[in-house]
Write an enzyme that holds these catalytic residues in place. Structure first.
Site, PDB file in Angstrom:
ATOM      1  N   SER A  58      41.040  43.856  59.015  1.00 38.86           N
ATOM      2  CA  SER A  58      40.912  43.096  57.771  1.00 38.86           C
ATOM      3  C   SER A  58      42.275  42.950  57.123  1.00 38.86           C
ATOM      4  O   SER A  58      43.156  43.807  57.295  1.00 38.86           O
ATOM      5  CB  SER A  58      39.956  43.807  56.800  1.00 38.86           C
ATOM      6  OG  SER A  58      39.956  43.182  55.527  1.00 38.86           O
ATOM      7  N   TYR A 103      36.268  50.405  51.367  1.00 40.16           N
ATOM      8  CA  TYR A 103      36.637  49.478  52.439  1.00 40.16           C
ATOM      9  C   TYR A 103      38.132  49.527  52.724  1.00 40.16           C
ATOM     10  O   TYR A 103      38.551  49.558  53.875  1.00 40.16           O
ATOM     11  CB  TYR A 103      36.218  48.065  52.037  1.00 40.16           C
ATOM     12  CG  TYR A 103      36.191  47.077  53.178  1.00 40.16           C
ATOM     13  CD1 TYR A 103      35.249  47.187  54.192  1.00 40.16           C
ATOM     14  CD2 TYR A 103      37.080  46.005  53.222  1.00 40.16           C
ATOM     15  CE1 TYR A 103      35.199  46.269  55.232  1.00 40.16           C
ATOM     16  CE2 TYR A 103      37.039  45.083  54.250  1.00 40.16           C
ATOM     17  CZ  TYR A 103      36.100  45.218  55.247  1.00 40.16           C
ATOM     18  OH  TYR A 103      36.060  44.312  56.278  1.00 40.16           O
TER      19      TYR A 103
END
Length: 324
Positions: free
Chosen positions: A143, A156
């Site tokens: 990501s 996250y």
């Protein structure tokens, strides 16, 4: 693009979003697929789509945070198809909220799925590749948030930074194991259901920051990396700008990131706080796409453009001062 006819690919997170898009793309190329996620019903829907595209597909229900369940999924793949030639790992979970407001069990479960789940899948993948005379290819979905930080996404960000570190270590170690390849694909904002599926303790859902790419674009990058190993592939027009701002102008980045998240990273409608799909799957919300078409993001895109201009102006000012 390389054909995957007759080759076996195991895909985690196959029930929704990027994992589902990747499975469908591989199915169109004739791959034998093992679809892994927590929801039997959702996986069976994807299986039907893959079979409809002409592929052979099997379902393996497993939580990637459970190493024994992951190992069992790989054994099932080898039992049915003979070997595992490639693995795509896209499973992840997250919860929005200030760090201290996210319940301990939710934070820990999100990190377990996203980070330890990656370790579990990589461990089984490398073992499977070692058993094959041809080796194999592992692609991990990272990501943009494995390179920068934003408020309200601590579980996250923490996990994805760890994922990036783990993958880089695996890449270095893979240099001594010919035939085994490890790649990282790092998307920015993607139109998937993950934002509405995530836990939230802000009384608001998250949403993808602009520019938003379709999951099919990420899937194409993943399949290319399977066929031709790459250290890292970035998917997202603004990724490099965001990383540059975070690393080169940290003070400016920190001043801008919270208002930009308020404008472009959170929904504007209220919702009840919940753990979302962190602790258990929510099959009703699993799909290929989210609801984040390009129509909604004009105001956020304008704000992002202003921020980019501020970073560029700051860079030019620093350059001018140094040259003067």
């Amino acid at each position: 693009m390389r054909s995957w006819a007759g080759r076996t690919v195991l895909v985690t997170g196959a029930s929704s979003g990027i994992g589902r898009a990747t499975a469908l793309l591989l199915a169109s190329q004739g791959a034998d697929l093992v679809l892994v996620a927590r929801s039997q019903a959702s996986l069976e829907a994807v299986q039907a789509e893959c079979v409809g595209a002409g592929a052979r597909a099997r379902v393996a229900v497993a939580d990637v945070g459970d190493d024994q369940a992951v190992a069992a999924a790989f054994r099932s793949a080898e039992r049915v198809f003979g070997r595992v030639d490639a693995v795509v790992h896209s499973a992840a979970s997250l919860a929005y909220g200030r760090f201290e407001d996210v319940p301990v069990e939710v934070f820990d479960a999100a990190v377990r799925t996203t980070l330890l789940g990656t370790a579990n899948v990589a461990r089984s993948a490398l073992s499977a590749f070692a058993r094959s005379p041809e080796g194999g290819s592992l692609v991990v979905v990272g990501s943009l948030l494995g390179k920068i930080s934003t408020p309200w996404m601590s579980s996250y960000v923490t996990a994805k930074w760890g994922v990036h570190g783990l993958v880089r270590t695996l890449q270095v170690e893979a240099r001594s194991t010919p035939g085994i390849h490890v790649s990282l694909v790092s998307p920015g904002g993607v139109d998937t259901p993950v934002y509405l599926q995530a836990g939230t303790y802000l009384r608001r859902h998250g949403r993808p920051p602009p520019p938003v790419d379709p999951p099919e674009k990420v899937a194409r990058a993943i399949v290319r990396a399977l066929g031709r190993s790459r250290r890292e592939v970035s998917v997202g027009a603004a990724n490099h700008l965001a990383v540059t701002g975070f690393r080169v102008f940290p003070g400016l980045f920190d001043a801008l990131v919270t208002p930009l998240m308020q404008i472009g990273g959170l929904s504007h409608s209220a919702t009840a706080n919940s753990a979302g799909n962190v602790l258990e799957p929510q099959p009703a919300g699993e799909a290929l796409h989210g609801r984040w078409g390009r129509h909604w993001m004009r105001p956020a895109a304008a704000a992002a453009t202003l921020a980019a201009g501020a970073v560029a102006a700051r860079s030019a000012h620093v350059t001018w001062r140094r040259s003067g």
